[in-house]
Design a protein around this motif. Structure first.
Motif, PDB file in Angstrom:
ATOM      1  N   ARG A 188      44.889  -4.627  63.857  1.00  0.00           N
ATOM      2  CA  ARG A 188      46.032  -4.495  64.773  1.00  0.00           C
ATOM      3  C   ARG A 188      46.364  -5.818  65.472  1.00  0.00           C
ATOM      4  O   ARG A 188      47.519  -6.173  65.654  1.00  0.00           O
ATOM      5  N   ASN A 189      45.315  -6.568  65.848  1.00  0.00           N
ATOM      6  CA  ASN A 189      45.564  -7.826  66.565  1.00  0.00           C
ATOM      7  C   ASN A 189      46.280  -8.840  65.683  1.00  0.00           C
ATOM      8  O   ASN A 189      47.170  -9.548  66.138  1.00  0.00           O
ATOM      9  N   ALA A 190      45.877  -8.916  64.404  1.00  0.00           N
ATOM     10  CA  ALA A 190      46.538  -9.852  63.487  1.00  0.00           C
ATOM     11  C   ALA A 190      48.015  -9.461  63.321  1.00  0.00           C
ATOM     12  O   ALA A 190      48.900 -10.316  63.320  1.00  0.00           O
ATOM     13  N   CYS A 191      48.274  -8.161  63.187  1.00  0.00           N
ATOM     14  CA  CYS A 191      49.655  -7.689  63.054  1.00  0.00           C
ATOM     15  C   CYS A 191      50.450  -8.034  64.319  1.00  0.00           C
ATOM     16  O   CYS A 191      51.557  -8.576  64.236  1.00  0.00           O
ATOM     17  N   LEU A 192      49.881  -7.752  65.500  1.00  0.00           N
ATOM     18  CA  LEU A 192      50.584  -8.033  66.757  1.00  0.00           C
ATOM     19  C   LEU A 192      50.932  -9.506  66.890  1.00  0.00           C
ATOM     20  O   LEU A 192      52.024  -9.867  67.331  1.00  0.00           O
ATOM     21  N   GLU A 193      49.999 -10.349  66.487  1.00  0.00           N
ATOM     22  CA  GLU A 193      50.231 -11.802  66.549  1.00  0.00           C
ATOM     23  C   GLU A 193      51.430 -12.179  65.666  1.00  0.00           C
ATOM     24  O   GLU A 193      52.309 -12.945  66.066  1.00  0.00           O
ATOM     25  N   GLN A 194      51.468 -11.607  64.469  1.00  0.00           N
ATOM     26  CA  GLN A 194      52.592 -11.878  63.554  1.00  0.00           C
ATOM     27  C   GLN A 194      53.913 -11.365  64.143  1.00  0.00           C
ATOM     28  O   GLN A 194      54.946 -12.038  64.076  1.00  0.00           O
ATOM     29  N   LEU A 195      53.881 -10.186  64.752  1.00  0.00           N
ATOM     30  CA  LEU A 195      55.100  -9.622  65.346  1.00  0.00           C
ATOM     31  C   LEU A 195      55.580 -10.487  66.508  1.00  0.00           C
ATOM     32  O   LEU A 195      56.790 -10.707  66.678  1.00  0.00           O
ATOM     33  N   ARG A 196      54.631 -10.991  67.294  1.00  0.00           N
ATOM     34  CA  ARG A 196      55.023 -11.883  68.412  1.00  0.00           C
ATOM     35  C   ARG A 196      55.655 -13.159  67.859  1.00  0.00           C
ATOM     36  O   ARG A 196      56.646 -13.653  68.402  1.00  0.00           O
ATOM     37  N   ASN A 197      55.089 -13.684  66.781  1.00  0.00           N
ATOM     38  CA  ASN A 197      55.644 -14.896  66.175  1.00  0.00           C
ATOM     39  C   ASN A 197      57.071 -14.654  65.673  1.00  0.00           C
ATOM     40  O   ASN A 197      57.955 -15.478  65.874  1.00  0.00           O
ATOM     41  N   PHE A 198      57.280 -13.510  65.013  1.00  0.00           N
ATOM     42  CA  PHE A 198      58.630 -13.191  64.534  1.00  0.00           C
ATOM     43  C   PHE A 198      59.592 -13.026  65.716  1.00  0.00           C
ATOM     44  O   PHE A 198      60.742 -13.463  65.658  1.00  0.00           O
ATOM     45  N   ALA A 199      59.132 -12.356  66.780  1.00  0.00           N
ATOM     46  CA  ALA A 199      60.005 -12.130  67.942  1.00  0.00           C
ATOM     47  C   ALA A 199      60.490 -13.469  68.492  1.00  0.00           C
ATOM     48  O   ALA A 199      61.662 -13.618  68.862  1.00  0.00           O
TER      49      ALA A 199
END
Ligand code: SF4
Ligand code: SF4
Length: 224
Positions: A188-199
């Motif tokens: 989940r943390n890796a996914c969240l990091e990617q989502l923050r980067n996209f945002a």
């Protein structure tokens, strides 16, 4: 009493169908984490809206502006429908609590009050896939959900007897390797990091979307 419940159920199903909802199911909320305000509400209604294949198929290497607008439009529709269902249930003398489609109460973990996916799975609409998304036989992961919690006793469904089988499409497409071979290996943390980067890179504001694992997770009625 049974007839009254059946009549409410029919009314809800006809009403949500008219609004474009493709999935509607009922769950017992055992083992579902709920906020204190939901005390005494032991049933959940799960409603699902199918995403546009045209918009999802156009996602190639980043979340698109069209996907962002679609995501917001669908959340808005789901929230409206959940309010109408709440009103129907209350008018019939029962309690109902609508849970917004994309409500975040914990910004650090980007989590809502309630897991819509878990309620949808308990309602027999989907299973939780390797990507941790709700996966349906007909539409894959191309559905967004909203939930209404209630004390109206509803006829609850069995869980779906499906799983990801030997599919690995989301494992292969995920840009940050967040998806493991089983749903309990999801990072989940890796996914969240990617989502923050996209945002940040795509100017999505506070909308944490990606779309890759949604796109590749297709069902029988998905149009490519
Ligand atoms: S949303 Fe994107 S980053 Fe997160 S698991 Fe799916 S593909 Fe990976
Ligand atoms: S893409 Fe395949 S492996 Fe991934 S969640 Fe969907 S069905 Fe499961």
């Amino acid at each position: 009493m049974v007839n009254q419940r059946k009549a409410i159920e029919t009314r809800i199903e006809e009403l949500v169908k008219r609004e474009g909802i493709v999935l509607c199911g009922y769950a017992r909320l055992e083992n579902v984490q709920l906020p204190p305000i939901a005390r005494g509400l032991s049933y959940g209604i799960s409603l699902g809206y199918r995403l546009s294949d045209v918009i999802i198929n156009a996602i190639v290497d980043r979340p698109t502006k069209e996907y962002l607008h679609h995501y917001r439009q669908i959340n808005s529709l789901l929230n409206q429908v959940s309010l109408i269902v709440t009103s129907v249930i209350q008018e019939e003398g029962y309690n109902a609590l609508p849970i917004p489609a994309s409500q975040i109460v914990d910004w650090k973990e980007i989590r809502g009050d309630v897991s819509h996916k878990l309620i949808a799975a308990k309602a027999g609409l989907c299973w939780l896939g390797r990507s941790s998304l709700a996966v349906t036989p007909d539409y894959g992961a191309r559905v967004r959900y909203v939930s209404i919690l209630t004390d109206l006793p509803l006829p609850t469904a069995q869980s779906l007897d499906f799983n990801c089988g030997d599919c690995r499409r989301c494992v292969e497409i995920c840009p940050c390797g967040a998806i493991g071979m089983s749903s309990d290996k999801f990072d989940r943390n890796a996914c969240l990091e990617q989502l923050r980067n996209f945002a940040k890179s795509e100017n999505l504001g506070t909308h944490y979307i990606c779309g890759f694992c949604v796109k590749v997770c297709q069902g029988k009625k998905t149009k490519l």
